[in-house]
Design a protein around this motif. Structure first.
Motif, mmCIF file in Angstrom:
data_model
loop_
_atom_site.group_PDB
_atom_site.id
_atom_site.type_symbol
_atom_site.label_atom_id
_atom_site.label_comp_id
_atom_site.label_asym_id
_atom_site.label_seq_id
_atom_site.Cartn_x
_atom_site.Cartn_y
_atom_site.Cartn_z
ATOM 1 N N SER A 100 0.835 -1.197 0.000
ATOM 2 C CA SER A 100 0.000 0.000 0.000
ATOM 3 C C SER A 100 0.871 1.248 0.000
ATOM 4 O O SER A 100 1.974 1.253 0.555
ATOM 5 C CB SER A 100 -0.933 0.011 1.213
ATOM 6 N N ARG A 101 0.336 2.305 -0.623
ATOM 7 C CA ARG A 101 1.077 3.570 -0.677
ATOM 8 C C ARG A 101 0.094 4.726 -0.660
ATOM 9 O O ARG A 101 -0.866 4.749 -1.429
ATOM 10 C CB ARG A 101 1.925 3.629 -1.938
ATOM 11 N N ASN A 102 0.308 5.689 0.246
ATOM 12 C CA ASN A 102 -0.506 6.899 0.303
ATOM 13 C C ASN A 102 -0.045 7.879 -0.765
ATOM 14 O O ASN A 102 1.152 8.152 -0.893
ATOM 15 C CB ASN A 102 -0.383 7.574 1.672
ATOM 16 N N ARG A 148 -7.247 10.629 2.234
ATOM 17 C CA ARG A 148 -6.094 9.856 1.767
ATOM 18 C C ARG A 148 -6.496 9.021 0.545
ATOM 19 O O ARG A 148 -7.563 8.405 0.537
ATOM 20 C CB ARG A 148 -5.589 8.912 2.858
ATOM 21 N N VAL A 150 -5.172 5.812 -1.304
ATOM 22 C CA VAL A 150 -4.248 4.699 -1.054
ATOM 23 C C VAL A 150 -4.329 3.730 -2.221
ATOM 24 O O VAL A 150 -5.417 3.259 -2.567
ATOM 25 C CB VAL A 150 -4.589 3.967 0.262
ATOM 26 N N GLN A 196 -8.581 -1.300 6.116
ATOM 27 C CA GLN A 196 -8.983 -0.047 6.757
ATOM 28 C C GLN A 196 -9.304 -0.251 8.234
ATOM 29 O O GLN A 196 -9.012 0.618 9.065
ATOM 30 C CB GLN A 196 -10.176 0.550 6.003
#
Length: 242
Positions: A100-102, A148, A150, A196
């Motif tokens: 995962s990457r914001n 955000r 993601v 989440q």
């Protein structure tokens, strides 16, 4: 004389839209109660609105206010009580290697292409499968609160899922998630919610707000798989019964 009303009641006005065809239940019409002005909705009063059963779509914060129907029930997961069941644990094992990457709320051709594939496979004929780039931007990339974006990729860097999530003082609000509809093994949507929930736990937040649950709508039934689940009825959050 001081004004002791909550900030939302002091600064935000609510208006009811004209009737429009319901997106979830056939042969019904819906109305929405919309909070205005959008520019006055900040992190504090937005969290208050979500706790009062509102959702966000782009710059619009709204909740159902239908003439003769109360089928849309706001629901949330009290994350510190949540324990995944067997099928959810399988989803974690299946997709646990995703990275995962914001990212900032900026347009990506790759994200948009995945969004269209998802809509055409899962919601064909629902109008969103024809969203152009501007409609996509207005829906998911416009926000006046702490939001955000993601993305989730496989170890070989293949994009498989994108989630848009609002951060509140007591939890996260799941705005929208779309994913690769043809990925072998499935359960990406389930994994997205589990991820989440885990983020809420890591951040010390109490709730994951999942928007509305409609008992009669098949597309909403997955939300009742995340137990315990609370529903907002008559202004109170209470457990959703089996």
């Amino acid at each position: 004389m001081s004004d002791n009303r909550p900030p939302t009641q002091r600064y935000i006005r609510l208006y009811v839209t004209a009737a429009f065809p319901c997106s979830y239940l056939p042969n019904r019409f819906a109305r929405s109660q919309v909070a205005e002005p959008a520019a006055s909705i900040d992190a504090d009063n937005y969290g208050e609105l979500v706790r009062a059963g509102f959702r966000r779509s782009g710059r619009f914060t709204y909740r159902p206010r239908c003439d003769s129907c109360q089928a849309c029930i706001p629901v949330r997961v009290p994350v510190h009580q949540f324990r995944p069941d067997r099928s959810q644990r399988r989803a974690i094992r299946r997709h646990g290697s995703l990275i995962s990457r914001n990212l900032p709320l900026v347009f990506s051709d790759e994200h948009y292409a995945l969004y269209i594939r998802y809509q055409q496979a899962r919601h064909s004929g629902g109008s969103m499968d024809e969203d152009d780039e501007d409609q996509y931007r207005e829906y998911l990339l416009q926000s006046g609160v702490d939001t955000r974006l993601v993305e989730f990729r496989t170890p070989d860097s293949t994009l498989v899922m994108v989630s848009v999530i609002d951060v509140l003082d007591d939890g996260l609000s799941a705005v929208y998630t779309f994913f690769e509809p043809d990925l072998p093994g499935g359960s990406l949507g389930t994994y997205g919610i589990l991820w989440q929930i885990r983020m809420c736990q890591v951040l010390g937040l109490d709730y994951l707000y999942l928007g509305y649950w409609i008992e009669e709508a098949r597309s909403m039934r997955y939300k009742s798989n995340f137990r315990p689940l609370e529903q907002r009825i008559d202004g109170q959050w209470i457990p959703l019964k089996d």
